[in-house]
Design a protein around this motif. Structure first.
Motif, PDB file in Angstrom:
ATOM      1  N   SER A   1       0.829  -1.206   0.000  1.00  0.00           N
ATOM      2  CA  SER A   1       0.000   0.000   0.000  1.00  0.00           C
ATOM      3  C   SER A   1       0.862   1.255   0.000  1.00  0.00           C
ATOM      4  CB  SER A   1      -0.926   0.005   1.225  1.00  0.00           C
ATOM      5  OG  SER A   1      -1.775  -1.120   1.212  1.00  0.00           O
ATOM      6  N   VAL A   2       1.919   1.249   0.816  1.00  0.00           N
ATOM      7  CA  VAL A   2       2.837   2.402   0.840  1.00  0.00           C
ATOM      8  C   VAL A   2       3.506   2.580  -0.518  1.00  0.00           C
ATOM      9  CG1 VAL A   2       4.926   3.347   1.889  1.00  0.00           C
ATOM     10  CG2 VAL A   2       3.226   2.208   3.318  1.00  0.00           C
ATOM     11  N   ALA A   3       3.844   1.459  -1.158  1.00  0.00           N
ATOM     12  CA  ALA A   3       4.426   1.527  -2.502  1.00  0.00           C
ATOM     13  C   ALA A   3       3.412   2.053  -3.503  1.00  0.00           C
ATOM     14  CB  ALA A   3       4.930   0.153  -2.930  1.00  0.00           C
ATOM     15  N   ALA A   4       2.130   1.729  -3.306  1.00  0.00           N
ATOM     16  CA  ALA A   4       1.081   2.175  -4.232  1.00  0.00           C
ATOM     17  C   ALA A   4       0.942   3.687  -4.220  1.00  0.00           C
ATOM     18  CB  ALA A   4      -0.254   1.515  -3.878  1.00  0.00           C
ATOM     19  N   PHE A   5       0.983   4.304  -3.015  1.00  0.00           N
ATOM     20  CA  PHE A   5       0.927   5.774  -2.996  1.00  0.00           C
ATOM     21  C   PHE A   5       2.327   6.377  -2.879  1.00  0.00           C
ATOM     22  CE2 PHE A   5      -0.108   4.654   1.523  1.00  0.00           C
ATOM     23  CZ  PHE A   5       0.891   5.352   2.189  1.00  0.00           C
ATOM     24  N   MET A   6       3.308   5.520  -2.928  1.00  0.00           N
ATOM     25  CA  MET A   6       4.727   5.833  -3.046  1.00  0.00           C
ATOM     26  C   MET A   6       5.211   6.918  -2.093  1.00  0.00           C
ATOM     27  SD  MET A   6       7.246   4.539  -4.362  1.00  0.00           S
ATOM     28  CE  MET A   6       8.957   4.763  -4.766  1.00  0.00           C
ATOM     29  N   ALA A   7       5.140   6.588  -0.803  1.00  0.00           N
ATOM     30  CA  ALA A   7       5.792   7.421   0.208  1.00  0.00           C
ATOM     31  C   ALA A   7       7.235   6.953   0.281  1.00  0.00           C
ATOM     32  CB  ALA A   7       5.093   7.283   1.557  1.00  0.00           C
ATOM     33  N   ARG A   8       8.087   7.578  -0.506  1.00  0.00           N
ATOM     34  CA  ARG A   8       9.446   7.089  -0.694  1.00  0.00           C
ATOM     35  C   ARG A   8      10.258   7.038   0.594  1.00  0.00           C
ATOM     36  NH1 ARG A   8      10.233  11.285  -5.602  1.00  0.00           N
ATOM     37  NH2 ARG A   8       9.061  12.476  -4.047  1.00  0.00           N
ATOM     38  N   MET A   9      10.175   8.084   1.382  1.00  0.00           N
ATOM     39  CA  MET A   9      10.944   8.106   2.627  1.00  0.00           C
ATOM     40  C   MET A   9      10.470   7.025   3.588  1.00  0.00           C
ATOM     41  SD  MET A   9      13.460   9.346   4.263  1.00  0.00           S
ATOM     42  CE  MET A   9      13.954  10.961   3.641  1.00  0.00           C
ATOM     43  N   ALA A  10       9.169   6.745   3.592  1.00  0.00           N
ATOM     44  CA  ALA A  10       8.626   5.702   4.465  1.00  0.00           C
ATOM     45  C   ALA A  10       9.216   4.337   4.097  1.00  0.00           C
ATOM     46  CB  ALA A  10       7.110   5.674   4.377  1.00  0.00           C
ATOM     47  N   LEU A  11       9.294   4.043   2.810  1.00  0.00           N
ATOM     48  CA  LEU A  11       9.880   2.775   2.374  1.00  0.00           C
ATOM     49  C   LEU A  11      11.361   2.701   2.743  1.00  0.00           C
ATOM     50  CD1 LEU A  11       8.219   2.399  -1.149  1.00  0.00           C
ATOM     51  CD2 LEU A  11       7.707   1.063   0.911  1.00  0.00           C
ATOM     52  N   PHE A  12      12.043   3.819   2.604  1.00  0.00           N
ATOM     53  CA  PHE A  12      13.454   3.871   2.995  1.00  0.00           C
ATOM     54  C   PHE A  12      13.600   3.606   4.493  1.00  0.00           C
ATOM     55  CE2 PHE A  12      17.017   6.504   4.612  1.00  0.00           C
ATOM     56  CZ  PHE A  12      18.063   5.848   3.987  1.00  0.00           C
ATOM     57  N   ILE A  13      12.700   4.179   5.282  1.00  0.00           N
ATOM     58  CA  ILE A  13      12.715   3.968   6.734  1.00  0.00           C
ATOM     59  C   ILE A  13      12.531   2.487   7.054  1.00  0.00           C
ATOM     60  CG2 ILE A  13      11.370   4.326   8.849  1.00  0.00           C
ATOM     61  CD1 ILE A  13      10.895   7.217   7.884  1.00  0.00           C
ATOM     62  N   PHE A  14      11.596   1.837   6.359  1.00  0.00           N
ATOM     63  CA  PHE A  14      11.370   0.418   6.630  1.00  0.00           C
ATOM     64  C   PHE A  14      12.629  -0.393   6.356  1.00  0.00           C
ATOM     65  CE2 PHE A  14      10.340  -3.931   5.572  1.00  0.00           C
ATOM     66  CZ  PHE A  14       9.521  -4.300   6.642  1.00  0.00           C
ATOM     67  N   VAL A  15      13.296  -0.105   5.262  1.00  0.00           N
ATOM     68  CA  VAL A  15      14.515  -0.843   4.919  1.00  0.00           C
ATOM     69  C   VAL A  15      15.572  -0.661   6.002  1.00  0.00           C
ATOM     70  CG1 VAL A  15      16.432  -0.990   3.282  1.00  0.00           C
ATOM     71  CG2 VAL A  15      14.099  -0.757   2.433  1.00  0.00           C
ATOM     72  N   ILE A  16      15.795   0.580   6.422  1.00  0.00           N
ATOM     73  CA  ILE A  16      16.829   0.861   7.419  1.00  0.00           C
ATOM     74  C   ILE A  16      16.499   0.211   8.767  1.00  0.00           C
ATOM     75  CG2 ILE A  16      17.981   2.671   8.754  1.00  0.00           C
ATOM     76  CD1 ILE A  16      18.837   2.524   5.816  1.00  0.00           C
ATOM     77  N   VAL A  17      15.293   0.443   9.267  1.00  0.00           N
ATOM     78  CA  VAL A  17      14.927  -0.104  10.585  1.00  0.00           C
ATOM     79  C   VAL A  17      14.743  -1.622  10.495  1.00  0.00           C
ATOM     80  CG1 VAL A  17      13.297   0.032  12.512  1.00  0.00           C
ATOM     81  CG2 VAL A  17      13.859   2.084  11.203  1.00  0.00           C
ATOM     82  N   GLY A  18      14.249  -2.098   9.351  1.00  0.00           N
ATOM     83  CA  GLY A  18      14.112  -3.539   9.161  1.00  0.00           C
ATOM     84  C   GLY A  18      15.451  -4.239   9.244  1.00  0.00           C
ATOM     85  N   ILE A  19      16.461  -3.667   8.616  1.00  0.00           N
ATOM     86  CA  ILE A  19      17.813  -4.234   8.696  1.00  0.00           C
ATOM     87  C   ILE A  19      18.307  -4.195  10.145  1.00  0.00           C
ATOM     88  CG2 ILE A  19      20.233  -3.839   8.057  1.00  0.00           C
ATOM     89  CD1 ILE A  19      19.215  -2.876   5.316  1.00  0.00           C
ATOM     90  N   PHE A  20      18.027  -3.100  10.833  1.00  0.00           N
ATOM     91  CA  PHE A  20      18.417  -2.964  12.247  1.00  0.00           C
ATOM     92  C   PHE A  20      17.782  -4.062  13.094  1.00  0.00           C
ATOM     93  CE2 PHE A  20      17.215  -1.196  16.436  1.00  0.00           C
ATOM     94  CZ  PHE A  20      18.479  -1.041  16.982  1.00  0.00           C
ATOM     95  N   PHE A  21      16.486  -4.295  12.894  1.00  0.00           N
ATOM     96  CA  PHE A  21      15.796  -5.361  13.635  1.00  0.00           C
ATOM     97  C   PHE A  21      16.391  -6.730  13.317  1.00  0.00           C
ATOM     98  CE2 PHE A  21      11.388  -3.212  14.447  1.00  0.00           C
ATOM     99  CZ  PHE A  21      11.982  -2.394  15.388  1.00  0.00           C
ATOM    100  N   CYS A  22      16.683  -6.955  12.029  1.00  0.00           N
ATOM    101  CA  CYS A  22      17.236  -8.246  11.620  1.00  0.00           C
ATOM    102  C   CYS A  22      18.597  -8.494  12.265  1.00  0.00           C
ATOM    103  CB  CYS A  22      17.368  -8.306  10.105  1.00  0.00           C
ATOM    104  SG  CYS A  22      15.791  -8.445   9.241  1.00  0.00           S
ATOM    105  N   LEU A  23      19.436  -7.477  12.279  1.00  0.00           N
ATOM    106  CA  LEU A  23      20.756  -7.624  12.901  1.00  0.00           C
ATOM    107  C   LEU A  23      20.642  -7.910  14.393  1.00  0.00           C
ATOM    108  CD1 LEU A  23      22.691  -4.717  11.127  1.00  0.00           C
ATOM    109  CD2 LEU A  23      22.925  -7.165  10.713  1.00  0.00           C
ATOM    110  N   LYS A  24      19.592  -7.375  15.012  1.00  0.00           N
ATOM    111  CA  LYS A  24      19.389  -7.554  16.448  1.00  0.00           C
ATOM    112  C   LYS A  24      18.744  -8.892  16.791  1.00  0.00           C
ATOM    113  CE  LYS A  24      20.212  -3.595  18.851  1.00  0.00           C
ATOM    114  NZ  LYS A  24      20.642  -3.452  20.262  1.00  0.00           N
ATOM    115  N   LYS A  25      17.816  -9.360  15.921  1.00  0.00           N
ATOM    116  CA  LYS A  25      16.935 -10.447  16.346  1.00  0.00           C
ATOM    117  C   LYS A  25      16.972 -11.720  15.504  1.00  0.00           C
ATOM    118  CE  LYS A  25      14.557  -9.801  19.314  1.00  0.00           C
ATOM    119  NZ  LYS A  25      14.763  -9.870  20.773  1.00  0.00           N
ATOM    120  N   ILE A  26      17.429 -11.659  14.274  1.00  0.00           N
ATOM    121  CA  ILE A  26      17.291 -12.827  13.404  1.00  0.00           C
ATOM    122  C   ILE A  26      18.135 -13.993  13.922  1.00  0.00           C
ATOM    123  CG2 ILE A  26      19.148 -12.378  11.744  1.00  0.00           C
ATOM    124  CD1 ILE A  26      16.973 -13.020   9.564  1.00  0.00           C
ATOM    125  N   ARG A  27      17.498 -15.187  13.977  1.00  0.00           N
ATOM    126  CA  ARG A  27      18.158 -16.342  14.572  1.00  0.00           C
ATOM    127  C   ARG A  27      18.001 -17.633  13.752  1.00  0.00           C
ATOM    128  NH1 ARG A  27      19.972 -12.758  16.827  1.00  0.00           N
ATOM    129  NH2 ARG A  27      20.239 -12.334  19.054  1.00  0.00           N
TER     130      ARG A  27
END
Length: 413
Positions: A206-232
């Motif tokens: 949905s975010v991609a559909a209305f293309m909030a570019r900074m929001a998608l960038f935020i997800f990538v950055i924080v998503g990577i942060f979560f993965c580095l912290k939690k992925i097992r």
């Protein structure tokens, strides 16, 4: 003593505040008023309305922006303008005061319920928007979507009543909460993981559909942060891979996304001038040029809360570009919260503002850390605190995470 039912009621009302994406502007105002009145009632019953020295410091820091606006009111020429700002920014004062004096009632259970209510409200709101799109004919909507008639963006904005960068920020944070669940909770059923995975995909699509570019960038950055912290596990890694493919695929395939990417790639770094068509104008470049011009003269003291837009408009008037979306017909703020604070209060004000944002940064709470990253990045491209949705989102969750983190640190759980 206060009854268990009253404590439970306080927990539920606190969680209800988190449904503000779904409640809309008026609905969220009413709920915050009810929550504030009940918070005061609880504080009086528990006699917790006398905060200790540490609590007072925390309240002052977390509500410092509102206190700065209050002081500015007495020195402002346009008191009406500052008065409107004070009214809109009231959550900066309400949430720190009432959550901190009632901190013994805000525990991990309250926090979990609140995050679930917020995530669920984002999903429901998103479903409602897509219902509207399907009712208008999804094929027709996508075919008619173009630069001068951005149908998809307009439907999301009009249906939710929210500026799209803010909507994208809320949807992405909800998606990040689902992602954190996927990475953290063990021993849950396959259905548990599928529901959260589908929720993430749905929100990001949905975010991609209305293309909030900074929001998608935020997800990538924080998503990577979560993965580095939690992925097992490999299962988690596969799930993350699926999400990544969906994001990339959506951005590359959706017409609205393609158009916004092309706009970014073809943007020219030149000031708006006569002879340009609307799609050729780099509006942000024009905004940031004026911010730079003003700060080159007022970087130390700022121009005052009530003079920021006036100074920007004076600078915009030198642009010869004329159209229905030019700088004379549309109000363009600084599109960067850090710039906005510096324009208002100068470099010292900016330093104090950043300190207030970082007040809870020592936490080891991964969700709180992720939230702060979301905010710090979002403030780079929007004046997040110029609209109610941004103010409520930040002040509510920042105070909630701050209070629950401090409780845990002190062993109060």
């Amino acid at each position: 003593m206060i009854s268990l039912n009253k404590i439970k009621t306080y927990e539920y009302i606190t969680a209800l505040v988190a449904a503000f994406p779904l409640l809309g502007q008026k609905g969220s105002v009413y709920v915050i008023i009810i929550w504030s009145i009940y918070s005061l009632f609880i504080a009086i019953k528990l006699k917790s309305f006398r905060p200790d020295r540490k609590d007072i410091i925390d309240i002052l820091i977390l509500s410092s922006l509102y206190l700065a606006y209050t002081i500015s009111y007495f020195f402002a020429t346009d008191k009406h303008e500052v008065g409107k700002l004070l009214e809109r920014a009231l959550p900066f004062l309400l949430f720190p005061i009432f959550m901190i004096i009632n901190k013994y009632l805000i525990n991990e259970k309250t926090r979990m319920l609140t995050m679930r209510v917020f995530s669920f409200s984002c999903i429901v709101l998103c479903l409602y928007v897509w219902t509207v799109i399907f009712s208008q004919g999804i094929e027709k909507v996508f075919k008619s979507d173009d630069y001068y008639n951005p149908v998809i963006r307009n439907i999301f904005s009009d249906t939710t009543g929210m500026h799209l960068p803010y909507l994208g920020m809320l949807f992405v944070f909800a998606a990040l909460l689902f992602l954190y669940d996927l990475l953290s909770v063990k021993g849950k059923s396959f259905i548990f993981y599928i529901i959260r995975l589908l929720s993430i995909v749905f929100l990001l699509f949905s975010v991609a559909a209305f293309m909030a570019r900074m929001a998608l960038f935020i997800f990538v950055i924080v998503g990577i942060f979560f993965c580095l912290k939690k992925i097992r596990s490999a299962k988690q890694l596969i799930g993350i891979g699926i999400i990544g493919i969906i994001i990339v695929g959506s951005v590359l395939m959706l017409p609205s996304s393609q158009r916004r990417i092309n706009e970014s790639l073809s943007a020219k770094y030149e000031l708006p001038h006569a002879g340009q068509s609307s799609e050729e104008v780099n509006f942000r470049y024009g905004v940031y040029h004026c911010v730079k011009e003003i700060l080159s003269e007022y970087w130390l003291t700022g121009v005052g809360v009530d003079n920021v837009q006036k100074k920007l408009d004076e600078c915009y008037s030198s642009y010869t570009y004329r159209n229905s979306d030019d700088y004379m017909h549309t109000t363009y703020n600084s599109h960067n919260q850090y710039f906005d604070i510096m324009l208002k209060y100068g470099i010292v004000g900016l330093i104090l503002f950043v300190i207030s944002l970082l007040w809870g940064v020592k936490t080891k709470d991964t969700v709180y850390q992720g939230f702060l990253i979301v905010i710090f990045i979002a403030l780079l491209s929007e004046n997040v605190f110029s609209r109610q949705a941004g103010i409520v989102f930040f002040t509510f969750f920042n105070t909630l995470f701050f209070v629950t983190t401090r409780r845990h640190k002190k062993g109060l759980e």
